[in-house]
Design an enzyme around this catalytic site. Structure first.
Site, mmCIF file in Angstrom:
data_model
loop_
_atom_site.group_PDB
_atom_site.id
_atom_site.type_symbol
_atom_site.label_atom_id
_atom_site.label_comp_id
_atom_site.label_asym_id
_atom_site.label_seq_id
_atom_site.Cartn_x
_atom_site.Cartn_y
_atom_site.Cartn_z
ATOM 1 N N TYR A 1 0.779 -1.143 -0.050
ATOM 2 C CA TYR A 1 -0.078 0.067 0.045
ATOM 3 C C TYR A 1 0.795 1.337 -0.028
ATOM 4 O O TYR A 1 0.607 2.180 -0.730
ATOM 5 C CB TYR A 1 -1.039 -0.086 1.178
ATOM 6 N N LYS B 1 1.551 4.235 -2.938
ATOM 7 C CA LYS B 1 1.206 5.573 -2.689
ATOM 8 C C LYS B 1 2.464 6.582 -3.117
ATOM 9 O O LYS B 1 2.238 7.770 -3.561
ATOM 10 C CB LYS B 1 0.604 5.989 -1.194
ATOM 11 N N LYS C 1 -16.355 -2.836 18.780
ATOM 12 C CA LYS C 1 -16.103 -3.892 19.570
ATOM 13 C C LYS C 1 -16.744 -3.255 20.759
ATOM 14 O O LYS C 1 -17.367 -4.112 21.834
ATOM 15 C CB LYS C 1 -14.733 -3.904 19.647
HETATM 16 P P1 NAD Z 1 -12.596 3.626 0.885
HETATM 17 O O1 NAD Z 1 -12.451 2.294 0.712
HETATM 18 O O2 NAD Z 1 -13.926 3.927 1.936
HETATM 19 O O3 NAD Z 1 -12.919 4.620 -0.306
HETATM 20 C C1 NAD Z 1 -12.253 4.127 -1.550
HETATM 21 C C2 NAD Z 1 -13.426 3.560 -2.582
HETATM 22 O O4 NAD Z 1 -12.429 3.479 -3.989
HETATM 23 C C3 NAD Z 1 -14.123 2.508 -2.538
HETATM 24 O O5 NAD Z 1 -15.475 2.797 -2.367
HETATM 25 C C4 NAD Z 1 -13.835 1.555 -3.553
HETATM 26 O O6 NAD Z 1 -14.834 0.585 -4.052
HETATM 27 C C5 NAD Z 1 -13.140 2.517 -4.554
HETATM 28 N N1 NAD Z 1 -12.551 1.788 -5.728
HETATM 29 C C6 NAD Z 1 -11.444 0.971 -5.342
HETATM 30 N N2 NAD Z 1 -10.989 0.507 -6.609
HETATM 31 C C7 NAD Z 1 -11.705 1.215 -7.525
HETATM 32 C C8 NAD Z 1 -11.528 1.136 -8.998
HETATM 33 N N3 NAD Z 1 -10.672 0.118 -9.679
HETATM 34 N N4 NAD Z 1 -12.483 2.115 -9.648
HETATM 35 C C9 NAD Z 1 -13.015 2.857 -9.084
HETATM 36 N N5 NAD Z 1 -13.521 2.910 -7.419
HETATM 37 C C10 NAD Z 1 -12.592 1.996 -6.934
HETATM 38 O O7 NAD Z 1 -11.411 4.649 1.517
HETATM 39 P P2 NAD Z 1 -11.484 5.794 2.195
HETATM 40 O O8 NAD Z 1 -11.062 5.726 3.475
HETATM 41 O O9 NAD Z 1 -12.628 6.694 1.586
HETATM 42 O O10 NAD Z 1 -9.926 6.489 1.342
HETATM 43 C C11 NAD Z 1 -10.055 7.387 0.239
HETATM 44 C C12 NAD Z 1 -8.671 7.617 -0.234
HETATM 45 O O11 NAD Z 1 -7.914 8.028 0.946
HETATM 46 C C13 NAD Z 1 -7.938 6.406 -0.799
HETATM 47 O O12 NAD Z 1 -6.983 6.588 -1.921
HETATM 48 C C14 NAD Z 1 -6.949 5.923 0.484
HETATM 49 O O13 NAD Z 1 -5.842 5.232 0.260
HETATM 50 C C15 NAD Z 1 -6.638 7.305 1.074
HETATM 51 N N6 NAD Z 1 -6.403 7.439 2.441
HETATM 52 C C16 NAD Z 1 -7.182 7.204 3.506
HETATM 53 C C17 NAD Z 1 -6.987 7.212 4.743
HETATM 54 C C18 NAD Z 1 -7.948 6.701 5.848
HETATM 55 O O14 NAD Z 1 -7.764 6.679 7.069
HETATM 56 N N7 NAD Z 1 -9.374 6.558 5.453
HETATM 57 C C19 NAD Z 1 -5.622 7.227 5.186
HETATM 58 C C20 NAD Z 1 -4.684 7.566 4.266
HETATM 59 C C21 NAD Z 1 -4.944 7.715 2.873
#
Ligand code: NAD
Length: 339
Positions: free
Chosen positions: A150, A154, A201
């Site tokens: 992951y 990034k 939990k």
């Molecule tokens: P999430 O899993 O809720 O949302 C990501 C969405 O991307 C999902 O709904 C998934 O179905 C969609 N997705 C995955 N593959 C896809 C594809 N091939 N085509 C179209 N859609 C696709 O995650 P989130 O928490 O909303 O995270 C959003 C972004 O922020 C991500 O890039 C994640 O890596 C980044 N991020 C999140 C956090 C966190 O704490 N939530 C921390 C660091 C980075």
């Protein structure tokens, strides 16, 4: 700019769905929301938005996504908590296809500005060995030794954004999110992160009367957690800024996992016996966000207290939990009602 077409990818997920909600509230008239999931699985879905269920691993779908767009917020990725990312490294790395092809489509279709959601998982593991919550500065991503799978994806994608800006003139902006939490986030199923998992939990213990909780790792790992409203504000500020290099977007209020459990117990009004699973995935020992750069550039940093944010999150998960127990799909926003 409110008549410009704004595209949000990953809009069926936590942050993407919340961003669409925020943009609607701000009066954006033309929003295209895209996610690979079938519509019924989106966490939030709104009327008056162009909702598309598309796999953005495919180049032709990225073209559909970018056509006519003024701004793109790329939040689509395969992601989850430590349990998920440690066991799905290849899947996480495959998100490189989404960002790479979205960047190419953005250049082709003359997109003005492009936001990429990176992560604190890009930081060098060597700098996160202590439990004393080391504050990570942006430069600490190098020399590179990111979270396997992951984190490397990034880091690579951050650099793609930089080079597309330098070589093709696409205005890219990149934020490194540190653990985002809040209502509408994943709270069960294997992809949930610590704040939501702990709320669930504690609720399970409260409802079942079995006053125990399983904690992954020794409980003294440190992290900071950013409330979703701060994340949305930060995305907007960074997108409008001239900050060209990746910047931390996270809270600097570091706590141990045990302290996070204390907070949730206090909100729930319950005390639980803690069982530590030392063989469970636990990630790095310590991590905090150094916010020097964001404070200097934006005169702001994420400032919702963990207690206040967790209170809202706990209440939301509690309602979801009870709805699920009753066999209902969950609590939906009013604006979702027509879907
Ligand atoms: P999430 O899993 O809720 O949302 C990501 C969405 O991307 C999902 O709904 C998934 O179905 C969609 N997705 C995955 N593959 C896809 C594809 N091939 N085509 C179209 N859609 C696709 O995650 P989130 O928490 O909303 O995270 C959003 C972004 O922020 C991500 O890039 C994640 O890596 C980044 N991020 C999140 C956090 C966190 O704490 N939530 C921390 C660091 C980075």
């Amino acid at each position: 700019m409110k008549n410009d077409l704004v595209v949000v990818t990953g809009a069926g997920g936590f942050i993407g769905g919340s961003l669409v909600a925020e943009m609607r509230a701000k009066g954006f008239q033309r929003i295209r929301a895209i996610d690979i999931k079938p519509f019924d699985d989106w966490y939030q879905r709104f009327e008056n938005v162009e909702n598309l269920s598309l796999d953005l691993n495919l180049k032709e779908n990225c073209e559909v996504a970018a056509r006519g767009a003024g701004e793109i917020y790329n939040l689509a990725a395969n992601m989850g908590g430590m349990g998920f990312i440690e066991q799905n490294k290849a899947l996480c790395m495959l998100s490189v296809l989404i960002n790479t092809q979205m960047l190419q489509a953005s250049v082709k279709h003359g997109v003005r500005r492009y936001f990429y959601s990176s992560s604190a998982c890009v930081y060098n593991a060597e700098k996160q060995k202590t439990y004393e919550a080391p504050s990570l500065k942006e430069e600490d991503a190098y020399p590179a030794m990111a979270e396997d799978g992951y984190g490397w994806e990034k880091l690579f994608s951050e650099r793609m954004c930089r080079h597309f800006r330098e070589d093709f003139g696409l205005e890219t902006r990149v934020a490194r999110f540190h653990n985002v939490y809040g209502p509408w986030g994943t709270w069960y199923g294997g992809r949930e992160k610590a704040p939501a998992a702990i709320c669930r939990k504690v609720i399970e213990a409260k409802v079942s009367g079995k006053h125990e909780i399983e904690i992954w790792g020794p409980g003294n790992q440190t992290r900071s957690f950013m409330f979703i409203d701060d994340c949305l504000k930060g995305i907007d500020l960074i997108m409008r800024s001239e900050i060209l290099e990746p910047i931390n977007l996270g809270s600097s209020e570091a706590v141990t996992v045990n302290q996070l459990v204390d907070i949730v117990e206090e909100i729930a009004g319950i005390k639980l016996k803690r069982n530590y699973d030392l063989s469970a995935p636990k990630g790095v020992n310590g991590r905090n966000s150094d916010n020097t750069l964001i404070r200097k550039n934006l005169n702001w940093e994420p400032d919702t207290s963990l207690r206040a944010g967790m209170e809202k999150t706990y209440r939301w998960i509690y309602d979801q939990y009870l709805a699920r127990e009753r066999g209902e799909a969950g609590v939906v926003r009013e604006s979702n009602a027509g879907r």
